[in-house]
Design a protein around this motif. Structure first.
Motif, PDB file in Angstrom:
ATOM      1  N   PHE A   1       0.781  -1.095   0.084  1.00 22.90           N
ATOM      2  CA  PHE A   1       0.083   0.106   0.083  1.00 22.90           C
ATOM      3  C   PHE A   1       0.902   1.271   0.219  1.00 22.90           C
ATOM      4  O   PHE A   1       0.747   2.134  -0.815  1.00 22.90           O
ATOM      5  CB  PHE A   1      -1.052  -0.022   1.291  1.00 22.90           C
ATOM      6  N   ILE A   2       1.875   1.082   0.916  1.00 25.26           N
ATOM      7  CA  ILE A   2       2.788   2.441   1.057  1.00 25.26           C
ATOM      8  C   ILE A   2       3.501   2.778  -0.459  1.00 25.26           C
ATOM      9  O   ILE A   2       3.639   3.850  -1.072  1.00 25.26           O
ATOM     10  CB  ILE A   2       3.698   2.369   2.059  1.00 25.26           C
ATOM     11  N   ALA A   3       4.159   1.426  -0.746  1.00 24.63           N
ATOM     12  CA  ALA A   3       4.820   1.574  -2.217  1.00 24.63           C
ATOM     13  C   ALA A   3       4.048   2.208  -3.386  1.00 24.63           C
ATOM     14  O   ALA A   3       4.419   2.977  -4.153  1.00 24.63           O
ATOM     15  CB  ALA A   3       5.408   0.317  -2.657  1.00 24.63           C
ATOM     16  N   THR A   4       2.783   1.438  -3.541  1.00 23.81           N
ATOM     17  CA  THR A   4       2.002   1.919  -4.830  1.00 23.81           C
ATOM     18  C   THR A   4       1.074   3.039  -4.531  1.00 23.81           C
ATOM     19  O   THR A   4       0.792   3.858  -5.695  1.00 23.81           O
ATOM     20  CB  THR A   4       1.150   0.466  -5.097  1.00 23.81           C
TER      21      THR A   4
ATOM     22  N   THR B   1       9.101   7.502   6.237  1.00 25.53           N
ATOM     23  CA  THR B   1       9.915   8.061   5.239  1.00 25.53           C
ATOM     24  C   THR B   1       9.182   8.622   4.240  1.00 25.53           C
ATOM     25  O   THR B   1       9.712   9.807   3.778  1.00 25.53           O
ATOM     26  CB  THR B   1      10.731   7.116   4.857  1.00 25.53           C
ATOM     27  N   ILE B   2       8.004   8.189   4.057  1.00 22.44           N
ATOM     28  CA  ILE B   2       7.108   8.681   2.744  1.00 22.44           C
ATOM     29  C   ILE B   2       6.471   9.888   2.962  1.00 22.44           C
ATOM     30  O   ILE B   2       6.655  10.894   2.296  1.00 22.44           O
ATOM     31  CB  ILE B   2       6.469   7.672   2.081  1.00 22.44           C
ATOM     32  N   VAL B   3       5.940   9.880   4.140  1.00 25.02           N
ATOM     33  CA  VAL B   3       5.040  10.983   4.731  1.00 25.02           C
ATOM     34  C   VAL B   3       5.805  12.028   5.074  1.00 25.02           C
ATOM     35  O   VAL B   3       5.257  13.318   5.119  1.00 25.02           O
ATOM     36  CB  VAL B   3       3.904  10.479   5.859  1.00 25.02           C
ATOM     37  N   SER B   4       7.001  11.704   5.360  1.00 23.33           N
ATOM     38  CA  SER B   4       7.885  13.016   5.811  1.00 23.33           C
ATOM     39  C   SER B   4       8.195  13.859   4.839  1.00 23.33           C
ATOM     40  O   SER B   4       8.839  15.051   4.814  1.00 23.33           O
ATOM     41  CB  SER B   4       9.246  12.414   6.380  1.00 23.33           C
TER      42      SER B   4
END
Length: 208
Positions: free
Chosen positions: A102-105, A164-167
């Motif tokens: 989910f996070i990746a896509t 990492t991503i939401v940062s």
């Protein structure tokens, strides 16, 4: 092992996981802003990873692992006692893998490349921000009901990836004001010693 990374990219996730698990890694920076991408030792990164993106993990036998979601699971499985990933074959591991995908896509590939390349235009970026907001609303609801982490009480590799991503939200002008549980989650993870150590090692700003 050696982790090829670039600051402020998704390669922070496996770096955090390695430090959380107590796994020593050599890290080598890749300059992804220039072509060709060169490592800090002067090597052409495409000769290491033909896809030219980070992260990549070079194992002691020379094998190269790519794709962050795979690398973090590999690292967690090296130290199962760390609790960073449920055991393979369990229902809980499938839940973890669902979150990683989910996070990746749904998140990673909505942030990047759309919000990092102004040449895509304001309309495309507005669409991407709307999509991200919808997905973050799902995460917010989940954390409110099932937190403090994605899998409940334990920090896992999925949390390292989501953090990492939401940062990237501040840099990409993604508004998090509607997501108080998510904001608390990010602050809680940012305060973890391993997370702070990984960020400092990459030259990233660490919250006071």
């Amino acid at each position: 092992m050696k982790l090829y990374y670039a600051p402020a990219t998704c390669s922070l996730s496996p770096h955090i996981v390695a430090r959380e698990a107590g796994i020593p890694l050599e890290i080598e920076r890749v300059d992804i802003r220039k072509t060709p991408h060169l490592t800090e030792t002067g090597r052409d990164y495409t000769a290491i990873n033909p896809n030219a993106y980070v992260p990549a993990l070079e194992l002691d036998d020379g094998t190269l692992l790519t794709e962050g979601a795979v690398i973090v699971q590999y690292l967690a499985d090296l130290k199962p006692e760390s609790g960073l990933a449920p055991a393979a074959g369990t229902r809980e591991r499938l839940v973890l893998q669902s979150w990683l995908n989910f996070i990746a896509t749904e998140l990673h590939k909505s942030f990047s490349p759309w919000l990092f390349h102004p040449e895509y235009g304001a309309q495309a970026q507005d669409v991407a921000r709307g999509r991200i907001a919808e997905r973050l609303a799902y995460v917010e609801t989940h954390l409110a009901a099932n937190g403090p982490f994605l899998l409940g009480t334990d920090f896992t590799v999925a949390d390292a990836y989501l953090f990492t991503i939401v940062s990237w939200a501040a840099f990409t002008k993604v508004d998090l004001s509607a997501f108080p549980h998510l904001r608390d989650y990010l602050a809680r993870i940012a305060a973890r010693p391993a997370v702070r150590a990984a960020m400092q090692a990459e030259g990233l700003k660490v919250a006071a």
